[in-house]
Motif scaffolding. Structure first.
Motif, PDB file in Angstrom:
ATOM      1  N   ASN A  28       0.819  -1.205   0.000  1.00 27.57           N
ATOM      2  CA  ASN A  28       0.000   0.000   0.000  1.00 27.57           C
ATOM      3  C   ASN A  28       0.864   1.271   0.000  1.00 27.57           C
ATOM      4  OD1 ASN A  28      -2.413   1.413   0.019  1.00 27.57           O
ATOM      5  ND2 ASN A  28      -2.454   1.515   2.259  1.00 27.57           N
ATOM      6  N   PRO A  29       1.764   1.398  -1.002  1.00 29.02           N
ATOM      7  CA  PRO A  29       2.553   2.635  -1.059  1.00 29.02           C
ATOM      8  C   PRO A  29       1.711   3.781  -1.621  1.00 29.02           C
ATOM      9  CG  PRO A  29       3.116   1.228  -2.893  1.00 29.02           C
ATOM     10  CD  PRO A  29       2.130   0.466  -2.042  1.00 29.02           C
ATOM     11  N   GLU A  30       2.160   5.001  -1.366  1.00 29.81           N
ATOM     12  CA  GLU A  30       1.474   6.173  -1.898  1.00 29.81           C
ATOM     13  C   GLU A  30       1.637   6.237  -3.412  1.00 29.81           C
ATOM     14  OE1 GLU A  30       2.895   9.591   0.256  1.00 29.81           O
ATOM     15  OE2 GLU A  30       2.455   8.639   2.184  1.00 29.81           O
ATOM     16  N   ARG A  31       0.756   6.992  -4.049  1.00 29.06           N
ATOM     17  CA  ARG A  31       0.674   7.041  -5.501  1.00 29.06           C
ATOM     18  C   ARG A  31       1.983   7.462  -6.168  1.00 29.06           C
ATOM     19  NH1 ARG A  31      -1.894   4.248  -9.027  1.00 29.06           N
ATOM     20  NH2 ARG A  31      -0.741   4.849 -10.847  1.00 29.06           N
ATOM     21  N   HIS A  32       2.700   8.436  -5.587  1.00 30.06           N
ATOM     22  CA  HIS A  32       3.937   8.888  -6.243  1.00 30.06           C
ATOM     23  C   HIS A  32       4.978   7.769  -6.306  1.00 30.06           C
ATOM     24  CE1 HIS A  32       4.950   9.717  -1.989  1.00 30.06           C
ATOM     25  NE2 HIS A  32       6.209   9.638  -2.371  1.00 30.06           N
ATOM     26  N   ALA A  33       5.004   6.895  -5.305  1.00 36.76           N
ATOM     27  CA  ALA A  33       5.934   5.765  -5.323  1.00 36.76           C
ATOM     28  C   ALA A  33       5.499   4.736  -6.370  1.00 36.76           C
ATOM     29  CB  ALA A  33       6.024   5.129  -3.942  1.00 36.76           C
ATOM     30  N   VAL A  34       4.215   4.505  -6.452  1.00 37.03           N
ATOM     31  CA  VAL A  34       3.688   3.586  -7.469  1.00 37.03           C
ATOM     32  C   VAL A  34       4.019   4.113  -8.860  1.00 37.03           C
ATOM     33  CG1 VAL A  34       1.574   2.610  -8.463  1.00 37.03           C
ATOM     34  CG2 VAL A  34       1.865   2.697  -5.966  1.00 37.03           C
ATOM     35  N   ASP A  35       3.816   5.401  -9.086  1.00 37.49           N
ATOM     36  CA  ASP A  35       4.113   6.004 -10.392  1.00 37.49           C
ATOM     37  C   ASP A  35       5.585   5.851 -10.755  1.00 37.49           C
ATOM     38  OD1 ASP A  35       1.452   6.740 -10.664  1.00 37.49           O
ATOM     39  OD2 ASP A  35       1.781   8.819 -10.050  1.00 37.49           O
ATOM     40  N   LYS A  36       6.464   6.061  -9.780  1.00 39.11           N
ATOM     41  CA  LYS A  36       7.901   5.912 -10.035  1.00 39.11           C
ATOM     42  C   LYS A  36       8.209   4.470 -10.433  1.00 39.11           C
ATOM     43  CE  LYS A  36      12.462   6.884  -8.223  1.00 39.11           C
ATOM     44  NZ  LYS A  36      13.209   7.750  -7.341  1.00 39.11           N
ATOM     45  N   PHE A  37       7.655   3.523  -9.697  1.00 34.79           N
ATOM     46  CA  PHE A  37       7.866   2.101  -9.983  1.00 34.79           C
ATOM     47  C   PHE A  37       7.332   1.746 -11.374  1.00 34.79           C
ATOM     48  CE2 PHE A  37       6.086  -2.299  -9.544  1.00 34.79           C
ATOM     49  CZ  PHE A  37       7.295  -2.983  -9.541  1.00 34.79           C
ATOM     50  N   LEU A  38       6.135   2.198 -11.696  1.00 30.10           N
ATOM     51  CA  LEU A  38       5.521   1.877 -12.979  1.00 30.10           C
ATOM     52  C   LEU A  38       6.255   2.510 -14.159  1.00 30.10           C
ATOM     53  CD1 LEU A  38       1.731   2.108 -12.093  1.00 30.10           C
ATOM     54  CD2 LEU A  38       3.109   0.040 -12.452  1.00 30.10           C
ATOM     55  N   SER A  39       6.997   3.596 -13.917  1.00 31.73           N
ATOM     56  CA  SER A  39       7.721   4.263 -15.000  1.00 31.73           C
ATOM     57  C   SER A  39       9.048   3.580 -15.331  1.00 31.73           C
ATOM     58  CB  SER A  39       7.976   5.728 -14.642  1.00 31.73           C
ATOM     59  OG  SER A  39       8.967   5.837 -13.634  1.00 31.73           O
ATOM     60  N   MET A  40       9.457   2.605 -14.527  1.00 31.12           N
ATOM     61  CA  MET A  40      10.750   1.947 -14.713  1.00 31.12           C
ATOM     62  C   MET A  40      10.700   0.900 -15.821  1.00 31.12           C
ATOM     63  SD  MET A  40      11.762   1.406 -10.697  1.00 31.12           S
ATOM     64  CE  MET A  40      13.388   0.739 -11.036  1.00 31.12           C
ATOM     65  N   ASP A  41      11.864   0.643 -16.414  1.00 30.69           N
ATOM     66  CA  ASP A  41      12.037  -0.449 -17.356  1.00 30.69           C
ATOM     67  C   ASP A  41      11.556  -1.741 -16.680  1.00 30.69           C
ATOM     68  OD1 ASP A  41      13.681  -2.839 -18.326  1.00 30.69           O
ATOM     69  OD2 ASP A  41      14.335  -1.344 -19.778  1.00 30.69           O
ATOM     70  N   PRO A  42      10.834  -2.609 -17.384  1.00 29.09           N
ATOM     71  CA  PRO A  42      10.332  -3.847 -16.775  1.00 29.09           C
ATOM     72  C   PRO A  42      11.428  -4.751 -16.186  1.00 29.09           C
ATOM     73  CG  PRO A  42       9.183  -3.436 -18.821  1.00 29.09           C
ATOM     74  CD  PRO A  42      10.293  -2.409 -18.732  1.00 29.09           C
ATOM     75  N   ARG A  43      12.656  -4.692 -16.733  1.00 28.91           N
ATOM     76  CA  ARG A  43      13.752  -5.476 -16.142  1.00 28.91           C
ATOM     77  C   ARG A  43      14.108  -4.926 -14.768  1.00 28.91           C
ATOM     78  NH1 ARG A  43      18.087  -4.704 -20.595  1.00 28.91           N
ATOM     79  NH2 ARG A  43      16.994  -2.723 -20.567  1.00 28.91           N
ATOM     80  N   LEU A  44      14.033  -3.601 -14.627  1.00 25.58           N
ATOM     81  CA  LEU A  44      14.327  -2.980 -13.338  1.00 25.58           C
ATOM     82  C   LEU A  44      13.180  -3.209 -12.362  1.00 25.58           C
ATOM     83  CD1 LEU A  44      15.981   0.333 -14.532  1.00 25.58           C
ATOM     84  CD2 LEU A  44      17.038  -1.877 -14.044  1.00 25.58           C
ATOM     85  N   GLN A  45      11.952  -3.238 -12.868  1.00 21.69           N
ATOM     86  CA  GLN A  45      10.822  -3.594 -12.014  1.00 21.69           C
ATOM     87  C   GLN A  45      11.041  -4.989 -11.439  1.00 21.69           C
ATOM     88  OE1 GLN A  45       7.545  -3.164 -14.749  1.00 21.69           O
ATOM     89  NE2 GLN A  45       7.129  -1.053 -14.098  1.00 21.69           N
ATOM     90  N   ARG A  46      11.560  -5.901 -12.264  1.00 17.06           N
ATOM     91  CA  ARG A  46      11.842  -7.272 -11.799  1.00 17.06           C
ATOM     92  C   ARG A  46      12.814  -7.236 -10.617  1.00 17.06           C
ATOM     93  NH1 ARG A  46       9.653 -11.649 -12.308  1.00 17.06           N
ATOM     94  NH2 ARG A  46       9.558 -11.567 -14.557  1.00 17.06           N
ATOM     95  N   VAL A  47      13.841  -6.399 -10.708  1.00 13.75           N
ATOM     96  CA  VAL A  47      14.815  -6.303  -9.613  1.00 13.75           C
ATOM     97  C   VAL A  47      14.134  -5.797  -8.346  1.00 13.75           C
ATOM     98  CG1 VAL A  47      16.937  -5.185  -8.825  1.00 13.75           C
ATOM     99  CG2 VAL A  47      16.767  -5.993 -11.177  1.00 13.75           C
ATOM    100  N   VAL A  48      13.303  -4.776  -8.458  1.00 16.61           N
ATOM    101  CA  VAL A  48      12.586  -4.236  -7.293  1.00 16.61           C
ATOM    102  C   VAL A  48      11.702  -5.324  -6.677  1.00 16.61           C
ATOM    103  CG1 VAL A  48      10.847  -2.564  -6.535  1.00 16.61           C
ATOM    104  CG2 VAL A  48      12.680  -1.841  -8.076  1.00 16.61           C
ATOM    105  N   ILE A  49      10.980  -6.048  -7.502  1.00 20.00           N
ATOM    106  CA  ILE A  49      10.112  -7.122  -7.009  1.00 20.00           C
ATOM    107  C   ILE A  49      10.940  -8.214  -6.340  1.00 20.00           C
ATOM    108  CG2 ILE A  49       8.573  -8.994  -7.743  1.00 20.00           C
ATOM    109  CD1 ILE A  49       7.508  -7.019  -9.920  1.00 20.00           C
ATOM    110  N   ASN A  50      12.075  -8.561  -6.940  1.00 18.72           N
ATOM    111  CA  ASN A  50      12.930  -9.621  -6.393  1.00 18.72           C
ATOM    112  C   ASN A  50      13.506  -9.274  -5.019  1.00 18.72           C
ATOM    113  OD1 ASN A  50      12.498 -11.196  -8.622  1.00 18.72           O
ATOM    114  ND2 ASN A  50      14.543 -10.961  -9.470  1.00 18.72           N
ATOM    115  N   LYS A  51      13.510  -8.006  -4.668  1.00 21.53           N
ATOM    116  CA  LYS A  51      14.026  -7.619  -3.352  1.00 21.53           C
ATOM    117  C   LYS A  51      13.107  -8.078  -2.224  1.00 21.53           C
ATOM    118  CE  LYS A  51      17.031  -3.819  -4.645  1.00 21.53           C
ATOM    119  NZ  LYS A  51      18.225  -4.166  -3.890  1.00 21.53           N
TER     120      LYS A  51
END
Length: 151
Positions: A28-51
């Motif tokens: 349940n992060p705030e919208r600005h954090a979600v927007d930052k995450f969604l704007s990332m390259d999908p490979r980098l999103q994978r790294v964030v998720i893998n954490k």
């Protein structure tokens, strides 16, 4: 591009839309954090998720923002935020620094790829500098693939 860089860059599959939405639905992060995450390259999103999960975090917004910033910093400059000693390696799954003795990432469980780690007598390989990895990622094409197969 060296084989070690190619292996590290090619190791990650882009996060799928379903994985991204599943990750966000559990937090349940705030919208600005979600927007930052969604704007990332999908490979980098994978790294964030893998954490890993942020469920137990007191401030999920801060955790997500920090993860995104760390991953982007590495991608742009090769700065992993720590010192590597002889034989240490960077996990291609979550960018966590691993001690030479670890053959699996202690954070996400990714296996140590061949030719990772600094030159080591025990293992006998040369790894690319983090800056070389960052340059390979940056030169490997942008995001927006949404899980599409690149080749």
């Amino acid at each position: 591009m060296t084989d070690a860089i190619t292996q590290l860059v090619n190791h990650l599959q882009p996060a799928t839309g379903e994985e991204v939405q599943g990750f966000l639905s559990r937090h349940n992060p705030e919208r600005h954090a979600v927007d930052k995450f969604l704007s990332m390259d999908p490979r980098l999103q994978r790294v964030v998720i893998n954490k890993g999960s942020m469920v137990d975090a007191r401030d999920q917004t801060a955790v997500l923002m920090k993860r995104c910033s760390e991953v982007m910093r590495f991608w742009q400059s090769g700065d992993i935020g720590g010192d590597l000693k002889d034989g240490d390696w960077i996990c291609p799954g979550c960018l966590d620094i691993q001690f030479a003795k670890n053959h699996l990432c202690r954070k996400c469980g990714t296996a140590q790829p061949p030719n990772s780690g600094h030159k080591s007598q025990a293992h006998g390989w040369d790894a690319p500098a983090p800056q070389q990895v960052a340059a390979a990622w940056a030169g490997g094409g942008g995001g927006g693939g949404g899980g599409a197969d690149d080749g």
